[in-house]
Design a protein around this motif. Structure first.
Motif, PDB file in Angstrom:
ATOM      1  N   UNK A 134       3.029 -17.337  51.601  1.00 17.29           N
ATOM      2  CA  UNK A 134       3.628 -16.353  52.633  1.00 17.29           C
ATOM      3  C   UNK A 134       4.782 -15.511  51.997  1.00 17.29           C
ATOM      4  N   UNK A 135       4.955 -15.750  50.750  1.00 13.29           N
ATOM      5  CA  UNK A 135       6.239 -15.071  50.078  1.00 13.29           C
ATOM      6  C   UNK A 135       5.619 -13.788  49.439  1.00 13.29           C
ATOM      7  N   UNK A 136       4.976 -12.827  50.280  1.00 12.62           N
ATOM      8  CA  UNK A 136       4.326 -11.524  49.661  1.00 12.62           C
ATOM      9  C   UNK A 136       5.224 -10.710  48.794  1.00 12.62           C
ATOM     10  N   UNK A 137       6.239 -10.447  49.131  1.00 13.63           N
ATOM     11  CA  UNK A 137       7.244  -9.796  48.098  1.00 13.63           C
ATOM     12  C   UNK A 137       7.321 -10.378  46.914  1.00 13.63           C
ATOM     13  N   UNK A 138       7.598 -11.650  46.946  1.00 12.21           N
ATOM     14  CA  UNK A 138       7.961 -12.552  45.653  1.00 12.21           C
ATOM     15  C   UNK A 138       6.595 -12.598  44.856  1.00 12.21           C
ATOM     16  N   UNK A 139       5.471 -12.776  45.529  1.00  6.17           N
ATOM     17  CA  UNK A 139       4.191 -12.663  44.543  1.00  6.17           C
ATOM     18  C   UNK A 139       3.830 -11.361  43.794  1.00  6.17           C
ATOM     19  N   UNK A 140       4.026 -10.371  44.580  1.00  7.24           N
ATOM     20  CA  UNK A 140       3.763  -8.876  44.229  1.00  7.24           C
ATOM     21  C   UNK A 140       4.786  -8.554  43.229  1.00  7.24           C
ATOM     22  N   UNK A 141       5.976  -9.042  43.201  1.00  4.04           N
ATOM     23  CA  UNK A 141       6.896  -8.457  42.202  1.00  4.04           C
ATOM     24  C   UNK A 141       7.047  -9.508  41.218  1.00  4.04           C
ATOM     25  N   UNK A 142       6.238 -10.652  41.053  1.00  2.85           N
ATOM     26  CA  UNK A 142       6.392 -11.534  39.815  1.00  2.85           C
ATOM     27  C   UNK A 142       5.891 -11.193  38.550  1.00  2.85           C
ATOM     28  N   UNK A 143       6.505 -11.500  37.430  1.00  2.35           N
ATOM     29  CA  UNK A 143       5.739 -11.004  36.348  1.00  2.35           C
ATOM     30  C   UNK A 143       4.347 -10.981  36.216  1.00  2.35           C
ATOM     31  N   UNK A 144       3.957 -12.082  36.438  1.00  2.00           N
ATOM     32  CA  UNK A 144       2.325 -12.392  36.293  1.00  2.00           C
ATOM     33  C   UNK A 144       1.514 -11.080  37.310  1.00  2.00           C
ATOM     34  N   UNK A 145       1.965 -10.801  38.193  1.00  2.00           N
ATOM     35  CA  UNK A 145       1.163  -9.843  39.195  1.00  2.00           C
ATOM     36  C   UNK A 145       1.527  -8.466  38.487  1.00  2.00           C
ATOM     37  N   UNK A 146       2.560  -8.293  38.507  1.00  2.00           N
ATOM     38  CA  UNK A 146       3.225  -6.898  37.789  1.00  2.00           C
ATOM     39  C   UNK A 146       2.179  -6.442  36.325  1.00  2.00           C
ATOM     40  N   UNK A 147       2.203  -7.555  35.619  1.00  3.63           N
ATOM     41  CA  UNK A 147       1.391  -7.523  34.241  1.00  3.63           C
ATOM     42  C   UNK A 147      -0.024  -7.248  34.243  1.00  3.63           C
ATOM     43  N   UNK A 148      -0.595  -8.172  35.175  1.00  2.00           N
ATOM     44  CA  UNK A 148      -2.137  -8.239  35.349  1.00  2.00           C
ATOM     45  C   UNK A 148      -2.653  -7.076  36.328  1.00  2.00           C
TER      46      UNK A 148
END
Length: 271
Positions: A134-148
């Motif tokens: 449910x933490x959409x902002x946290x997921x999309x700002x995570x290094x993994x999502x940002x990097x991939x």
């Protein structure tokens, strides 16, 4: 207390069942504990179709990923509430179509993080993060999502057999809209959840799982409720269906002997 306000822990609690580990058990995995198997046994007394339902749900996930990769050229996937690694995981299915496909797995269970990282340590196009879906902002700002994940290119966001883990208070429909707002036009949502048109089944499973998992559960819903969550999205053919009937292939899965509940869903396009 909302589940979202509870901090994530790196400790595997084997005193209460985990939805991810129960699912692993139903799929024939080994990453589960006695407490998970006991909960499955109690569940089977009332809803004996559950293991077949889980197998067909997994095959739906694999077909949807393959179809999106082959027919729509999708090369990026974010799997919310991914569960434990098993055979033919999202990255394996997608990368069999195109080796450059990138996948981020998201789950709040620490055992998923541990097993996922071990599996993926040599796969530079795949990552796993421990996060509340449910933490959409946290997921999309995570290094993994940002990097991939390139958010200028289409992405498939997966919510496969997880919305029933979210309470009405936390609003599954709002979650889907938040994620859709993060994605470019031409992206997709793959969505299904446990539904039943039988009130006794809904009430039993909802209460049993809520108590068993210590409130890490939402609600078994009805078909029209999932349809309402997807109002405004373009629902692709064949629409919202019992998932074993969604674009079936030659790998015919087992049939539910009883239909007291089903996995119900489909694929929508974000325009």
């Amino acid at each position: 207390m909302s589940q979202e306000s509870q901090p994530l822990s790196g400790v595997v609690d084997v005193s209460i069942p985990s939805v991810a580990r129960m699912y692993d058990y139903y799929l024939g995995g080994k990453d589960n504990y006695a407490v998970d198997r006991e909960a499955c046994g109690e569940l089977d007394k009332v809803v004996p179709s559950t293991q077949v339902l889980a197998i067909n749900n997994r095959r739906f996930l694999q077909r949807a990923v393959r179809w999106l990769a082959q027919e729509h050229g999708v090369r990026q996937f974010i799997d919310h509430g991914s569960g434990l690694p098993t055979q033919d995981n999202v990255h394996q299915v997608a990368q069999a179509v195109n080796p450059d496909s990138r996948v981020v797995y998201v789950d709040n269970d620490p055992i998923v993080l541990a097993h996922g990282r071990a599996l993926l340590e040599e796969n530079e196009n795949t990552a796993v993060i421990q996060a509340d879906m449910r933490d959409t902002d946290g997921i999309f700002s995570s290094p993994e999502v940002v990097g991939l994940i390139d958010r200028e290119q289409p992405v498939a966001a997966l919510f496969v057999s997880v919305l029933h883990c979210i309470t009405d208070e936390d609003d599954p429909g709002a979650l889907l809209r938040r994620v859709a707002d993060k994605l470019p036009s031409g992206s997709f949502l793959v969505v299904c959840q446990l539904v039943s048109e039988d009130k006794a089944t809904r009430d039993f499973v909802t209460e049993f799982m809520r108590v068993s998992t210590q409130d890490q559960w939402g609600r078994v819903r009805r078909e029209h409720e999932l349809a309402a969550y997807l109002d405004g999205f373009e629902i692709l053919e064949p629409g919202l269906v019992e998932v074993s009937t969604w674009k079936p292939d030659g790998n015919i899965g087992p049939k539910q002997a009883t239909m007291e509940w089903i996995e119900y869903g489909g694929v929508v396009r974000i325009n």
